[in-house]
Design a protein around this motif. Structure first.
Motif, PDB file in Angstrom:
ATOM      1  N   GLY A 185       9.705   1.404 -18.343  1.00 32.65           N
ATOM      2  CA  GLY A 185      10.835   0.789 -19.010  1.00 32.65           C
ATOM      3  C   GLY A 185      10.499  -0.900 -19.197  1.00 32.65           C
ATOM      4  N   LEU A 186       9.184  -0.865 -19.737  1.00 33.25           N
ATOM      5  CA  LEU A 186       8.573  -2.577 -19.874  1.00 33.25           C
ATOM      6  C   LEU A 186       8.156  -2.531 -21.336  1.00 33.25           C
ATOM      7  CD1 LEU A 186       6.557  -3.021 -16.577  1.00 33.25           C
ATOM      8  CD2 LEU A 186       9.083  -3.964 -17.126  1.00 33.25           C
ATOM      9  N   THR A 187       7.910  -3.641 -21.713  1.00 27.55           N
ATOM     10  CA  THR A 187       7.029  -3.695 -23.239  1.00 27.55           C
ATOM     11  C   THR A 187       5.494  -3.596 -22.737  1.00 27.55           C
ATOM     12  OG1 THR A 187       6.839  -6.078 -23.084  1.00 27.55           O
ATOM     13  CG2 THR A 187       8.820  -5.186 -24.014  1.00 27.55           C
ATOM     14  N   VAL A 188       4.880  -3.309 -23.852  1.00 26.99           N
ATOM     15  CA  VAL A 188       3.443  -3.219 -23.504  1.00 26.99           C
ATOM     16  C   VAL A 188       2.678  -4.668 -23.277  1.00 26.99           C
ATOM     17  CG1 VAL A 188       1.151  -2.861 -24.770  1.00 26.99           C
ATOM     18  CG2 VAL A 188       3.111  -1.338 -25.193  1.00 26.99           C
ATOM     19  N   GLU A 189       3.423  -5.494 -23.852  1.00 26.72           N
ATOM     20  CA  GLU A 189       2.813  -7.047 -23.535  1.00 26.72           C
ATOM     21  C   GLU A 189       3.296  -7.232 -22.008  1.00 26.72           C
ATOM     22  OE1 GLU A 189       4.918  -6.111 -26.002  1.00 26.72           O
ATOM     23  OE2 GLU A 189       3.577  -6.431 -27.611  1.00 26.72           O
ATOM     24  N   THR A 190       4.610  -6.889 -21.465  1.00 30.36           N
ATOM     25  CA  THR A 190       4.652  -7.119 -20.320  1.00 30.36           C
ATOM     26  C   THR A 190       3.731  -6.340 -19.164  1.00 30.36           C
ATOM     27  OG1 THR A 190       7.072  -7.660 -20.595  1.00 30.36           O
ATOM     28  CG2 THR A 190       6.398  -7.008 -18.355  1.00 30.36           C
ATOM     29  N   VAL A 191       3.429  -5.304 -19.633  1.00 32.63           N
ATOM     30  CA  VAL A 191       2.583  -4.230 -18.827  1.00 32.63           C
ATOM     31  C   VAL A 191       1.122  -5.274 -18.724  1.00 32.63           C
ATOM     32  CG1 VAL A 191       1.137  -2.232 -18.780  1.00 32.63           C
ATOM     33  CG2 VAL A 191       3.384  -2.189 -19.119  1.00 32.63           C
ATOM     34  N   SER A 192       0.565  -5.385 -19.964  1.00 25.49           N
ATOM     35  CA  SER A 192      -0.717  -6.213 -19.729  1.00 25.49           C
ATOM     36  C   SER A 192      -0.711  -7.602 -18.924  1.00 25.49           C
ATOM     37  CB  SER A 192      -1.204  -6.484 -21.354  1.00 25.49           C
ATOM     38  OG  SER A 192      -1.279  -5.422 -21.980  1.00 25.49           O
ATOM     39  N   ARG A 193       0.442  -8.231 -19.170  1.00 25.82           N
ATOM     40  CA  ARG A 193       0.748  -9.613 -18.445  1.00 25.82           C
ATOM     41  C   ARG A 193       0.880  -9.493 -17.070  1.00 25.82           C
ATOM     42  NH1 ARG A 193       4.178 -11.124 -21.798  1.00 25.82           N
ATOM     43  NH2 ARG A 193       6.095 -10.629 -20.477  1.00 25.82           N
ATOM     44  N   THR A 194       1.448  -8.460 -16.455  1.00 21.17           N
ATOM     45  CA  THR A 194       1.676  -7.845 -15.032  1.00 21.17           C
ATOM     46  C   THR A 194       0.235  -7.534 -14.708  1.00 21.17           C
ATOM     47  OG1 THR A 194       3.903  -7.014 -15.473  1.00 21.17           O
ATOM     48  CG2 THR A 194       2.959  -6.725 -13.565  1.00 21.17           C
ATOM     49  N   LEU A 195      -0.430  -6.755 -15.157  1.00 21.68           N
ATOM     50  CA  LEU A 195      -1.547  -6.479 -14.756  1.00 21.68           C
ATOM     51  C   LEU A 195      -2.506  -7.664 -14.507  1.00 21.68           C
ATOM     52  CD1 LEU A 195      -2.597  -3.107 -16.896  1.00 21.68           C
ATOM     53  CD2 LEU A 195      -2.143  -3.461 -14.238  1.00 21.68           C
ATOM     54  N   THR A 196      -2.567  -8.419 -15.463  1.00 19.37           N
ATOM     55  CA  THR A 196      -3.418  -9.788 -15.348  1.00 19.37           C
ATOM     56  C   THR A 196      -2.791 -10.609 -14.226  1.00 19.37           C
ATOM     57  OG1 THR A 196      -3.691  -9.895 -17.828  1.00 19.37           O
ATOM     58  CG2 THR A 196      -4.005 -11.747 -16.416  1.00 19.37           C
ATOM     59  N   ARG A 197      -1.589 -10.527 -13.759  1.00 18.63           N
ATOM     60  CA  ARG A 197      -1.061 -11.259 -12.717  1.00 18.63           C
ATOM     61  C   ARG A 197      -1.350 -10.732 -11.488  1.00 18.63           C
ATOM     62  NH1 ARG A 197       5.315 -12.099 -11.239  1.00 18.63           N
ATOM     63  NH2 ARG A 197       5.285 -13.158  -9.196  1.00 18.63           N
ATOM     64  N   LEU A 198      -1.437  -9.428 -11.265  1.00 20.42           N
ATOM     65  CA  LEU A 198      -2.182  -8.979 -10.219  1.00 20.42           C
ATOM     66  C   LEU A 198      -3.464  -9.056 -10.067  1.00 20.42           C
ATOM     67  CD1 LEU A 198       0.073  -5.293 -10.253  1.00 20.42           C
ATOM     68  CD2 LEU A 198       0.389  -7.055  -8.954  1.00 20.42           C
ATOM     69  N   ARG A 199      -4.139  -9.107 -11.038  1.00 21.45           N
ATOM     70  CA  ARG A 199      -5.664  -9.419 -11.025  1.00 21.45           C
ATOM     71  C   ARG A 199      -5.859 -10.765 -10.443  1.00 21.45           C
ATOM     72  NH1 ARG A 199      -8.869 -12.160 -13.948  1.00 21.45           N
ATOM     73  NH2 ARG A 199      -7.319 -12.030 -15.863  1.00 21.45           N
ATOM     74  N   LYS A 200      -5.096 -11.738 -11.040  1.00 25.13           N
ATOM     75  CA  LYS A 200      -5.264 -13.257 -10.606  1.00 25.13           C
ATOM     76  C   LYS A 200      -4.919 -13.450  -9.242  1.00 25.13           C
ATOM     77  CE  LYS A 200      -4.765 -15.437 -15.040  1.00 25.13           C
ATOM     78  NZ  LYS A 200      -4.034 -16.323 -15.986  1.00 25.13           N
ATOM     79  N   GLU A 201      -4.022 -12.590  -8.713  1.00 23.72           N
ATOM     80  CA  GLU A 201      -3.411 -12.636  -7.247  1.00 23.72           C
ATOM     81  C   GLU A 201      -4.577 -11.851  -6.213  1.00 23.72           C
ATOM     82  OE1 GLU A 201       0.573 -11.589  -6.853  1.00 23.72           O
ATOM     83  OE2 GLU A 201       1.042 -13.237  -8.152  1.00 23.72           O
ATOM     84  N   ASN A 202      -5.458 -11.300  -7.053  1.00 18.88           N
ATOM     85  CA  ASN A 202      -6.740 -10.835  -6.094  1.00 18.88           C
ATOM     86  C   ASN A 202      -6.403  -9.415  -5.697  1.00 18.88           C
ATOM     87  OD1 ASN A 202      -9.500 -10.889  -5.802  1.00 18.88           O
ATOM     88  ND2 ASN A 202      -9.295 -11.403  -3.613  1.00 18.88           N
ATOM     89  N   MET A 203      -5.135  -8.630  -6.046  1.00 15.85           N
ATOM     90  CA  MET A 203      -4.893  -7.443  -5.303  1.00 15.85           C
ATOM     91  C   MET A 203      -5.777  -6.409  -6.258  1.00 15.85           C
ATOM     92  SD  MET A 203      -0.601  -7.528  -5.244  1.00 15.85           S
ATOM     93  CE  MET A 203      -0.111  -9.402  -5.055  1.00 15.85           C
ATOM     94  N   ILE A 204      -5.909  -6.729  -7.409  1.00 15.16           N
ATOM     95  CA  ILE A 204      -6.845  -5.455  -8.335  1.00 15.16           C
ATOM     96  C   ILE A 204      -7.779  -6.203  -9.194  1.00 15.16           C
ATOM     97  CG2 ILE A 204      -4.638  -4.088  -8.544  1.00 15.16           C
ATOM     98  CD1 ILE A 204      -4.615  -5.045 -11.543  1.00 15.16           C
TER      99      ILE A 204
END
Length: 227
Positions: A184-203
Protein backbone atom coordinates in the motif's frame (compact mmCIF):
# COMPACT_ATOMS: atom_id res chain seq x y z
CA UNK A 1 3.17 -14.78 1.53
CA UNK A 2 1.84 -12.07 3.79
CA UNK A 3 3.85 -9.69 5.94
CA UNK A 4 3.26 -11.52 9.21
CA UNK A 5 4.59 -14.94 10.09
CA UNK A 6 2.38 -18.01 10.22
CA UNK A 7 2.42 -18.97 13.91
CA UNK A 8 -1.16 -20.03 14.61
CA UNK A 9 -1.35 -23.20 12.54
CA UNK A 10 0.90 -25.88 11.10
CA UNK A 11 3.67 -24.22 9.03
CA UNK A 12 3.74 -24.43 5.25
CA UNK A 13 5.72 -27.42 4.05
CA UNK A 14 6.91 -28.35 0.59
CA UNK A 15 5.17 -31.50 -0.57
CA UNK A 16 5.73 -33.98 -3.36
CA UNK A 17 3.49 -36.23 -5.38
CA UNK A 18 4.38 -39.94 -5.31
CA UNK A 19 5.57 -41.20 -8.69
CA UNK A 20 2.50 -43.40 -9.13
CA UNK A 21 0.33 -40.24 -9.09
CA UNK A 22 2.32 -38.07 -11.48
CA UNK A 23 0.46 -39.27 -14.55
CA UNK A 24 -2.69 -37.45 -13.37
CA UNK A 25 -4.91 -40.48 -12.80
CA UNK A 26 -8.55 -39.58 -12.19
CA UNK A 27 -8.98 -38.01 -8.78
CA UNK A 28 -5.25 -37.93 -8.00
CA UNK A 29 -3.01 -34.83 -7.88
CA UNK A 30 -0.67 -34.04 -10.75
CA UNK A 31 2.24 -31.71 -11.43
CA UNK A 32 2.14 -28.62 -13.64
CA UNK A 33 5.04 -26.42 -14.79
CA UNK A 34 4.49 -22.71 -15.22
CA UNK A 35 6.69 -20.29 -17.14
CA UNK A 36 7.57 -16.85 -15.79
CA UNK A 37 4.89 -14.35 -16.77
CA UNK A 38 2.21 -16.99 -17.39
CA UNK A 39 -1.10 -16.93 -15.55
CA UNK A 40 -2.04 -19.98 -13.52
CA UNK A 41 -5.59 -18.60 -13.31
CA UNK A 42 -7.43 -15.30 -13.65
CA UNK A 43 -10.07 -13.59 -11.56
CA UNK A 44 -13.47 -14.99 -12.48
CA UNK A 45 -12.15 -18.29 -13.85
CA UNK A 46 -13.95 -21.39 -12.67
CA UNK A 47 -12.06 -22.68 -9.64
CA UNK A 48 -11.72 -26.33 -10.56
CA UNK A 49 -8.36 -26.84 -8.81
CA UNK A 50 -6.26 -25.87 -5.79
CA UNK A 51 -2.48 -25.61 -6.15
CA UNK A 52 0.42 -26.40 -3.81
CA UNK A 53 3.61 -24.61 -4.85
CA UNK A 54 6.66 -26.85 -5.25
CA UNK A 55 9.06 -24.27 -6.71
CA UNK A 56 9.04 -20.71 -7.97
CA UNK A 57 7.12 -17.62 -6.88
CA UNK A 58 3.60 -16.46 -7.77
CA UNK A 59 1.90 -13.06 -7.50
CA UNK A 60 -1.82 -12.86 -6.64
CA UNK A 61 -3.48 -9.59 -7.64
CA UNK A 62 -6.83 -7.84 -7.99
CA UNK A 63 -7.74 -4.70 -9.92
CA UNK A 64 -9.75 -2.31 -7.75
CA UNK A 65 -12.79 -0.34 -8.85
CA UNK A 66 -10.64 2.76 -9.45
CA UNK A 67 -8.36 0.80 -11.80
CA UNK A 68 -5.48 0.48 -9.34
CA UNK A 69 -3.83 -2.87 -8.79
CA UNK A 70 -3.56 -4.48 -5.36
CA UNK A 71 -1.09 -7.30 -4.82
CA UNK A 72 -2.90 -9.63 -2.42
CA UNK A 73 -0.08 -12.07 -1.71
CA UNK A 74 3.07 -13.72 -3.00
CA UNK A 75 3.09 -17.51 -3.17
CA UNK A 76 6.31 -19.33 -2.26
CA UNK A 77 7.21 -23.05 -2.16
CA UNK A 78 5.11 -24.69 0.53
CA UNK A 79 2.18 -22.27 0.05
CA UNK A 80 -1.23 -23.32 -1.25
CA UNK A 81 -3.03 -20.99 -3.68
CA UNK A 82 -6.32 -21.02 -5.52
CA UNK A 83 -8.81 -21.20 -2.66
CA UNK A 84 -11.96 -19.92 -4.40
CA UNK A 85 -14.69 -17.43 -3.65
CA UNK A 86 -17.67 -19.66 -4.29
CA UNK A 87 -17.17 -21.38 -7.63
CA UNK A 88 -14.68 -18.87 -9.07
CA UNK A 89 -11.19 -17.55 -8.41
CA UNK A 90 -11.22 -14.08 -6.86
CA UNK A 91 -7.70 -13.02 -7.92
CA UNK A 92 -5.35 -13.21 -10.87
CA UNK A 93 -2.38 -15.51 -10.26
CA UNK A 94 0.80 -15.09 -12.29
CA UNK A 95 4.16 -16.80 -12.00
CA UNK A 96 6.92 -14.21 -11.55
CA UNK A 97 9.60 -16.90 -11.89
CA UNK A 98 9.55 -20.32 -13.54
CA UNK A 99 7.50 -22.49 -11.19
CA UNK A 100 5.97 -25.89 -10.55
CA UNK A 101 2.78 -26.72 -8.66
CA UNK A 102 0.86 -29.76 -7.51
CA UNK A 103 -2.69 -29.61 -8.87
CA UNK A 104 -5.54 -30.91 -6.70
CA UNK A 105 -8.90 -31.24 -8.41
CA UNK A 106 -11.60 -29.74 -6.19
CA UNK A 107 -14.11 -32.47 -7.01
CA UNK A 108 -11.65 -35.01 -5.60
CA UNK A 109 -11.44 -33.04 -2.33
CA UNK A 110 -15.18 -32.60 -1.83
CA UNK A 111 -15.68 -36.13 -0.49
CA UNK A 112 -14.57 -37.77 2.73
CA UNK A 113 -12.68 -40.36 0.69
CA UNK A 114 -9.09 -39.98 -0.33
CA UNK A 115 -5.89 -38.96 1.40
CA UNK A 116 -6.60 -37.70 4.93
CA UNK A 117 -3.12 -36.17 5.19
CA UNK A 118 -3.72 -34.09 2.05
CA UNK A 119 -7.13 -32.94 3.31
CA UNK A 120 -5.60 -31.88 6.64
CA UNK A 121 -2.68 -30.09 4.97
CA UNK A 122 -5.02 -28.10 2.71
CA UNK A 123 -7.29 -27.28 5.65
CA UNK A 124 -4.30 -25.93 7.58
CA UNK A 125 -3.31 -23.90 4.52
CA UNK A 126 -6.80 -22.36 4.32
CA UNK A 127 -6.68 -21.44 8.03
CA UNK A 128 -3.24 -19.86 7.59
CA UNK A 129 -4.52 -17.81 4.67
CA UNK A 130 -7.49 -16.47 6.65
CA UNK A 131 -5.35 -15.57 9.67
CA UNK A 132 -2.57 -14.01 7.62
CA UNK A 133 -5.02 -12.00 5.50
CA UNK A 134 -6.49 -10.48 8.66
CA UNK A 135 -3.00 -9.53 9.83
CA UNK A 136 -2.24 -8.08 6.40
CA UNK A 137 -5.30 -5.82 6.52
CA UNK A 138 -4.26 -4.59 9.97
CA UNK A 139 -0.76 -3.90 8.70
CA UNK A 140 -2.08 -1.83 5.78
CA UNK A 141 -4.18 0.26 8.16
CA UNK A 142 -1.80 0.78 11.08
CA UNK A 143 1.86 0.49 10.12
CA UNK A 144 4.16 3.21 8.84
CA UNK A 145 6.15 2.78 5.62
CA UNK A 146 9.25 1.76 7.57
CA UNK A 147 7.29 -0.74 9.69
CA UNK A 148 5.68 -2.23 6.58
CA UNK A 149 8.98 -2.65 4.74
CA UNK A 150 10.71 -4.11 7.78
CA UNK A 151 7.83 -6.57 8.27
CA UNK A 152 8.03 -7.59 4.62
CA UNK A 153 11.79 -8.23 4.79
CA UNK A 154 11.55 -10.18 8.06
CA UNK A 155 8.91 -12.47 6.56
CA UNK A 156 10.87 -12.81 3.32
CA UNK A 157 13.89 -13.92 5.32
CA UNK A 158 11.75 -16.50 7.09
CA UNK A 159 10.51 -17.88 3.76
CA UNK A 160 13.53 -17.82 1.45
CA UNK A 161 16.49 -16.44 3.40
CA UNK A 162 19.93 -18.03 3.17
CA UNK A 163 22.30 -17.67 6.16
CA UNK A 164 25.67 -16.16 5.25
CA UNK A 165 27.82 -15.95 8.35
CA UNK A 166 25.89 -13.77 10.77
CA UNK A 167 23.75 -12.26 7.99
CA UNK A 168 20.80 -13.47 5.91
CA UNK A 169 20.63 -13.12 2.13
CA UNK A 170 17.16 -12.88 0.57
CA UNK A 171 16.12 -12.99 -3.06
CA UNK A 172 13.64 -10.32 -4.23
CA UNK A 173 12.06 -11.90 -7.32
CA UNK A 174 9.27 -9.33 -7.29
CA UNK A 175 9.64 -5.78 -8.64
CA UNK A 176 9.60 -2.61 -6.57
CA UNK A 177 6.15 -1.91 -8.07
CA UNK A 178 4.96 -5.32 -6.84
CA UNK A 179 6.20 -4.56 -3.34
CA UNK A 180 4.56 -1.13 -3.42
CA UNK A 181 1.20 -2.56 -4.49
CA UNK A 182 1.48 -5.22 -1.78
CA UNK A 183 2.31 -2.83 1.05
CA UNK A 184 0.00 0.00 0.00
CA UNK A 185 2.89 2.36 -0.78
CA UNK A 186 4.26 4.15 -3.84
CA UNK A 187 7.30 2.87 -5.71
CA UNK A 188 9.18 5.99 -4.63
CA UNK A 189 8.37 5.31 -0.96
CA UNK A 190 9.53 1.70 -1.28
CA UNK A 191 12.87 2.81 -2.72
CA UNK A 192 13.24 5.59 -0.15
CA UNK A 193 12.45 3.24 2.74
CA UNK A 194 14.92 0.61 1.55
CA UNK A 195 17.55 3.34 1.39
CA UNK A 196 16.66 4.40 4.95
CA UNK A 197 17.02 0.84 6.26
CA UNK A 198 20.36 0.59 4.45
CA UNK A 199 21.63 3.84 5.97
CA UNK A 200 20.59 2.56 9.41
CA UNK A 201 22.80 -0.47 8.71
CA UNK A 202 19.95 -3.01 9.01
CA UNK A 203 20.29 -4.18 5.41
CA UNK A 204 22.60 -3.99 2.42
CA UNK A 205 21.37 -3.98 -1.18
CA UNK A 206 23.70 -6.27 -3.10
CA UNK A 207 21.69 -5.72 -6.33
CA UNK A 208 18.05 -4.89 -7.18
CA UNK A 209 17.06 -8.55 -6.69
CA UNK A 210 19.00 -9.34 -3.51
CA UNK A 211 18.92 -7.86 -0.02
CA UNK A 212 21.35 -8.78 2.75
CA UNK A 213 19.89 -8.48 6.24
CA UNK A 214 22.74 -7.35 8.46
CA UNK A 215 20.89 -6.80 11.75
CA UNK A 216 17.86 -9.05 12.08
CA UNK A 217 17.12 -7.98 15.65
CA UNK A 218 16.97 -4.32 14.67
CA UNK A 219 14.85 -5.15 11.62
CA UNK A 220 12.34 -7.07 13.75
CA UNK A 221 12.19 -4.15 16.16
CA UNK A 222 11.61 -1.76 13.25
CA UNK A 223 8.71 -3.92 12.06
CA UNK A 224 6.71 -3.35 15.25
CA UNK A 225 3.96 -0.73 15.39
CA UNK A 226 5.19 2.40 17.18
CA UNK A 227 3.05 3.50 20.10
Amino acid sequence: MYVTLFNEFAPATIVSVPSRQQNGAAGSPSRKSQGAGAHLFREGDAAASIYEIVSGVFRLTRVLGNGRRQVIAFGFPGDTIGFPKGACHHTDCEAITAAEVIVHRRNALDTVDGDHETHQRLLNAALREISAMQDHFMMLARKSAKEKMASFLVTLAERNGTPIGGYTSCSLPMSRADIADFLGLTVETVSRTLTRLRKENMIALENPQTVLIRDMRALISASQVSE
